[in-house]
Design an enzyme around this catalytic site. Sequence first.
Site, PDB file in Angstrom:
ATOM      1  N   LYS A   3      53.282  67.664 -17.749  1.00 52.74           N
ATOM      2  CA  LYS A   3      53.231  68.920 -17.010  1.00 52.74           C
ATOM      3  C   LYS A   3      51.816  69.249 -16.512  1.00 52.74           C
ATOM      4  O   LYS A   3      50.839  68.629 -16.942  1.00 52.74           O
ATOM      5  CB  LYS A   3      53.773  70.043 -17.896  1.00 52.74           C
ATOM      6  CG  LYS A   3      55.256  69.880 -18.224  1.00 52.74           C
ATOM      7  CD  LYS A   3      55.735  71.039 -19.076  1.00 52.74           C
ATOM      8  CE  LYS A   3      57.216  70.947 -19.371  1.00 52.74           C
ATOM      9  NZ  LYS A   3      57.684  72.103 -20.169  1.00 52.74           N
ATOM     10  N   HIS A  17      57.772  67.347 -20.711  1.00 49.06           N
ATOM     11  CA  HIS A  17      59.221  67.575 -20.672  1.00 49.06           C
ATOM     12  C   HIS A  17      59.879  66.234 -20.946  1.00 49.06           C
ATOM     13  O   HIS A  17      59.400  65.196 -20.498  1.00 49.06           O
ATOM     14  CB  HIS A  17      59.661  68.065 -19.284  1.00 49.06           C
ATOM     15  CG  HIS A  17      61.143  67.962 -19.062  1.00 49.06           C
ATOM     16  ND1 HIS A  17      62.009  68.987 -19.379  1.00 49.06           N
ATOM     17  CD2 HIS A  17      61.918  66.938 -18.598  1.00 49.06           C
ATOM     18  CE1 HIS A  17      63.251  68.588 -19.102  1.00 49.06           C
ATOM     19  NE2 HIS A  17      63.216  67.355 -18.624  1.00 49.06           N
ATOM     20  N   ARG A  24      61.673  62.381 -27.640  1.00 47.20           N
ATOM     21  CA  ARG A  24      61.717  63.743 -28.180  1.00 47.20           C
ATOM     22  C   ARG A  24      60.909  63.836 -29.477  1.00 47.20           C
ATOM     23  O   ARG A  24      60.219  64.820 -29.715  1.00 47.20           O
ATOM     24  CB  ARG A  24      63.162  64.200 -28.361  1.00 47.20           C
ATOM     25  CG  ARG A  24      63.879  64.242 -26.993  1.00 47.20           C
ATOM     26  CD  ARG A  24      65.162  64.993 -26.991  1.00 47.20           C
ATOM     27  NE  ARG A  24      65.003  66.405 -27.265  1.00 47.20           N
ATOM     28  CZ  ARG A  24      64.527  67.305 -26.408  1.00 47.20           C
ATOM     29  NH1 ARG A  24      64.110  66.942 -25.221  1.00 47.20           N
ATOM     30  NH2 ARG A  24      64.454  68.576 -26.743  1.00 47.20           N
ATOM     31  N   ARG A  76      52.803  67.531 -28.286  1.00 46.25           N
ATOM     32  CA  ARG A  76      52.628  68.976 -28.101  1.00 46.25           C
ATOM     33  C   ARG A  76      51.650  69.565 -29.114  1.00 46.25           C
ATOM     34  O   ARG A  76      50.874  70.456 -28.773  1.00 46.25           O
ATOM     35  CB  ARG A  76      53.979  69.679 -28.147  1.00 46.25           C
ATOM     36  CG  ARG A  76      54.789  69.400 -26.883  1.00 46.25           C
ATOM     37  CD  ARG A  76      56.129  70.070 -26.915  1.00 46.25           C
ATOM     38  NE  ARG A  76      56.826  69.951 -25.644  1.00 46.25           N
ATOM     39  CZ  ARG A  76      58.129  69.791 -25.532  1.00 46.25           C
ATOM     40  NH1 ARG A  76      58.895  69.714 -26.616  1.00 46.25           N
ATOM     41  NH2 ARG A  76      58.689  69.709 -24.350  1.00 46.25           N
TER      42      ARG A  76
END
EC number: 2.7.4.6
Length: 141
Positions: free
Chosen positions: A11, A117, A87, A104
């Site tokens: 992102k 994402h 994920r 993250r």
Amino acid sequence: MSVERTLSIIKPDAVAKNVIGQIIARFENAGLKVIAARLQQLSRADAERFYAVHKERPFFKDLVDFMVSGPVFVQVLEGEGAIQKNRDLMGATDPKKAAPGTIRADFADSIDANAVHGSDAAETAAVEVAFFFPEINIHSR
């Protein structure tokens, strides 16, 4: 476990931090292959179409605004169990809740500016990959 494809988006916040290479290295070190990729600026219309599933959610406008705030790096990852592996590497949506060592936890600033994402299931992966990459531009290796 079968070979799968999944969409990954780095992102605008992570692109601005110049950590694209570090994030890709995590995917590759986990056994995932990048089989299609490009840096692009999303148009508002494309961001709205891509995130249409969230259209009625209160965060939709902020999400679209964020996704058009700068370039994104979109890529198709391929490998054994690629969807879940991606994920797991990303970590929880909220970086404050993401496990140490996840993308993250290491690179995201907030639940909105959360660096990456990733597709959440095989069905969405197929739709999301097709949104960005015609089959002719995907090269298994």
